[in-house]
Scaffold this motif. Structure first.
Motif, short mmCIF file in Angstrom:
data_model
loop_
_atom_site.label_atom_id
_atom_site.label_comp_id
_atom_site.label_asym_id
_atom_site.label_seq_id
_atom_site.Cartn_x
_atom_site.Cartn_y
_atom_site.Cartn_z
N PHE A 334 15.64 -13.17 -52.11
CA PHE A 334 14.84 -14.55 -52.31
C PHE A 334 15.22 -15.77 -50.79
O PHE A 334 14.22 -17.11 -50.77
CB PHE A 334 16.62 -15.85 -53.15
CG PHE A 334 16.36 -15.13 -54.43
CD1 PHE A 334 15.23 -15.51 -55.24
CD2 PHE A 334 17.67 -14.59 -55.70
CE1 PHE A 334 15.58 -15.88 -57.06
CE2 PHE A 334 17.66 -14.35 -56.51
CZ PHE A 334 16.29 -14.94 -57.36
N TYR A 335 15.60 -15.25 -50.05
CA TYR A 335 14.80 -15.76 -48.69
C TYR A 335 14.04 -16.04 -48.09
O TYR A 335 13.41 -17.47 -47.74
CB TYR A 335 16.00 -14.62 -47.64
CG TYR A 335 15.79 -15.10 -46.30
CD1 TYR A 335 16.58 -15.36 -44.99
CD2 TYR A 335 14.99 -14.41 -45.25
CE1 TYR A 335 16.14 -16.32 -43.88
CE2 TYR A 335 14.47 -14.54 -44.40
CZ TYR A 335 15.58 -15.65 -43.71
OH TYR A 335 15.07 -15.51 -42.57
N VAL A 336 12.68 -14.53 -48.57
CA VAL A 336 11.92 -14.09 -47.86
C VAL A 336 11.21 -15.11 -49.60
O VAL A 336 9.99 -15.94 -48.30
CB VAL A 336 11.19 -13.44 -48.16
CG1 VAL A 336 9.67 -13.18 -47.99
CG2 VAL A 336 11.84 -12.72 -47.79
N VAL A 337 11.31 -15.43 -50.53
CA VAL A 337 9.79 -16.27 -51.58
C VAL A 337 10.11 -17.91 -51.28
O VAL A 337 9.62 -18.54 -51.24
CB VAL A 337 10.79 -15.70 -52.96
CG1 VAL A 337 9.41 -16.21 -53.33
CG2 VAL A 337 10.01 -13.75 -52.22
N GLU A 338 11.40 -17.94 -51.09
CA GLU A 338 11.80 -19.69 -51.39
C GLU A 338 10.70 -20.67 -50.83
O GLU A 338 10.49 -21.50 -51.14
CB GLU A 338 12.92 -19.88 -51.66
CG GLU A 338 13.59 -21.64 -52.12
CD GLU A 338 14.73 -22.01 -51.48
OE1 GLU A 338 15.03 -22.74 -51.86
OE2 GLU A 338 15.40 -21.09 -50.09
N ILE A 339 10.39 -20.05 -49.21
CA ILE A 339 10.20 -20.97 -48.80
C ILE A 339 7.87 -21.14 -48.76
O ILE A 339 7.73 -21.55 -48.04
CB ILE A 339 9.98 -20.74 -47.10
CG1 ILE A 339 9.28 -19.29 -46.20
CG2 ILE A 339 11.25 -20.55 -46.32
CD1 ILE A 339 8.95 -18.91 -44.98
N VAL A 340 7.22 -20.11 -49.73
CA VAL A 340 6.55 -19.33 -49.69
C VAL A 340 6.03 -20.88 -50.27
O VAL A 340 4.58 -21.25 -49.98
CB VAL A 340 5.89 -18.63 -50.48
CG1 VAL A 340 4.56 -18.32 -50.78
CG2 VAL A 340 6.40 -16.86 -50.18
#
Length: 416
Positions: A334-340
């Motif tokens: 979730f840390y990685v994906v949310e900003i995309v």
């Protein structure tokens, strides 16, 4: 004790002092001064002079007292906000609070990416490269997972660059009559019929406290392993961070005020920085640009962590930087994906200055759900034990939070 031993002891004491001051509270408060907040402060100085200075000073009070609730909730319950809300209020209420935070997070990311990409263009870096570099850096920090302290040290280093805006107090002259005029404007009813004044006031209110700040600080305290004996230290760290963050906002406002006097323009990130280069000096242009990029980067990290903490805790998954990726896959994912999605928006949409101001206003409204819930949580001894706040303080916080939200709603009504 010889000279070398005295020096070693002195260095250790200084290090201990910094460890007291710097941590979750400091990072939360410095991340609060993100790139859109700096632009909002500059626009406030440009369009209203020093009129917002009294409000920025006053807003230090609710900033500290609301954020201090996260310390009580974390140490009193031993749980992050996502887990605590679900345990006390049930899954539906906790989910609504998370959704509200997700909406704010997405909007906030757009502002941070917009700042970094706009500044990158000034240095000849295409938007796609700026955004890609941020994504890589954001993800690379995750590879340091397994040690909360390692990641915190990186974030502390980034936060140091934001302090460059304190230099505005040394560079920009302030006249006593201008300060008097600013204080006077706060008490003039005509100010509150001026839609620009009210919009900027609401935007500054929205820039003060954001939902992800509540989630991040509470969960980071738990993740770092702070205990009852750290309560006073964490409160001190938070109050110092609150004061510094609002001083930084005032410093940014002074920059906008000075640009107005000297014929600069502040209608977006690029115009503000180019005006700094022309009006003050090319050196200050570089300093201001570095400070703004650092502010955007720190906010991206803290926002991502706040959401990852909250969502993982809600689902009961292992979470925290103290765990390795193989132990907390959902948290890191979730840390990685949310900003995309926000990165894609910035690549496709260029004119974001007005959107950013609107985001700041919306923050003042979206703050309602998690803040009301947190006030209620920390007023219950069955939830936080000895850390429970008094009834009088709870009522005062409800009143202040309602006033902040009302300011956001009023702004929307008079600007429609």
């Amino acid at each position: 004790m010889n000279f070398q031993e005295r020096v070693s002891r002195g260095i250790k004491e200084v290090g201990d002092s910094f460890r007291v001051l710097l941590g979750p509270g400091w990072l939360t408060m410095l991340a609060d001064v993100d790139a859109p907040s700096i632009l909002t402060a500059m626009q406030s100085g440009y369009y209203t002079g020093l009129a917002m200075v009294p409000w920025l000073i006053l807003l230090t009070v609710p900033l500290y007292f609301i954020q201090e609730l996260t310390i009580r909730a974390a140490l009193g319950s031993g749980k992050g906000m996502g887990a605590l809300l679900k345990e006390v209020y049930g899954g539906r209420i906790a989910a609504i609070s998370l959704i509200a935070m997700l909406m704010i997070d997405g909007a906030a990311y757009v502002g941070e990416y917009a700042a970094i990409s706009a500044i990158g263009l000034l240095f000849g870096v295409p938007v796609v490269i700026s955004v890609t570099l941020v994504l890589i850096f954001h993800t690379a920090i995750i590879l340091m997972g397994g040690s909360y302290k390692r990641v915190e040290n990186v974030l502390l280093a980034i936060s140091a660059f934001i302090l460059v805006y304190l230099m505005a107090f040394a560079v920009i002259p302030i006249r006593a009559q201008d300060i008097y005029g600013a204080l006077l404007s706060a008490f003039q009813p005509s100010s509150y019929s001026n839609s620009l004044y009210v919009t900027l006031l609401a935007a500054n209110i929205g820039a003060v406290i954001m939902p992800w700040m509540l989630y991040y600080q509470q969960s980071a305290i738990v993740d770092k392993g702070l205990r009852r004996e750290h309560y006073i230290h964490e409160r001190f760290e938070t109050v110092m961070g609150a004061i510094i963050s609002e001083i930084l906002m005032i410093g940014s406002l002074l920059v906008g005020y000075w640009l107005r006097i000297r014929g600069g323009i502040v209608d977006g990130f690029q115009s503000a920085l180019l005006s700094i280069s022309r009006v003050i000096s090319p050196y200050w242009f570089v300093v201001a640009a570095v400070g703004m990029v650092a502010a955007a980067l720190l906010a991206i990290f803290v926002i991502s962590l706040g959401f990852a903490y909250g969502l993982s805790e809600y689902f009961g998954w292992p979470s925290g930087l103290s765990r390795r990726m193989c132990e907390a896959k959902g948290f890191y994912a979730f840390y990685v994906v949310e900003i995309v999605p926000a990165a894609l928006i910035v690549l496709l949409w260029r004119d974001l200055a007005n959107l950013i101001l609107g985001i700041m206003v919306f923050n003042a409204i979206a703050l309602a759900i998690p803040t009301y819930l947190l006030i209620n949580l920390t007023s219950r001894r069955d939830v936080v034990g000895d850390y429970a706040i008094s009834r009088a303080r709870a009522v005062a916080l409800y009143v202040v939070t309602t006033a902040l939200i009302t300011a956001g709603i009023y702004t929307i009504l008079i600007t429609v």
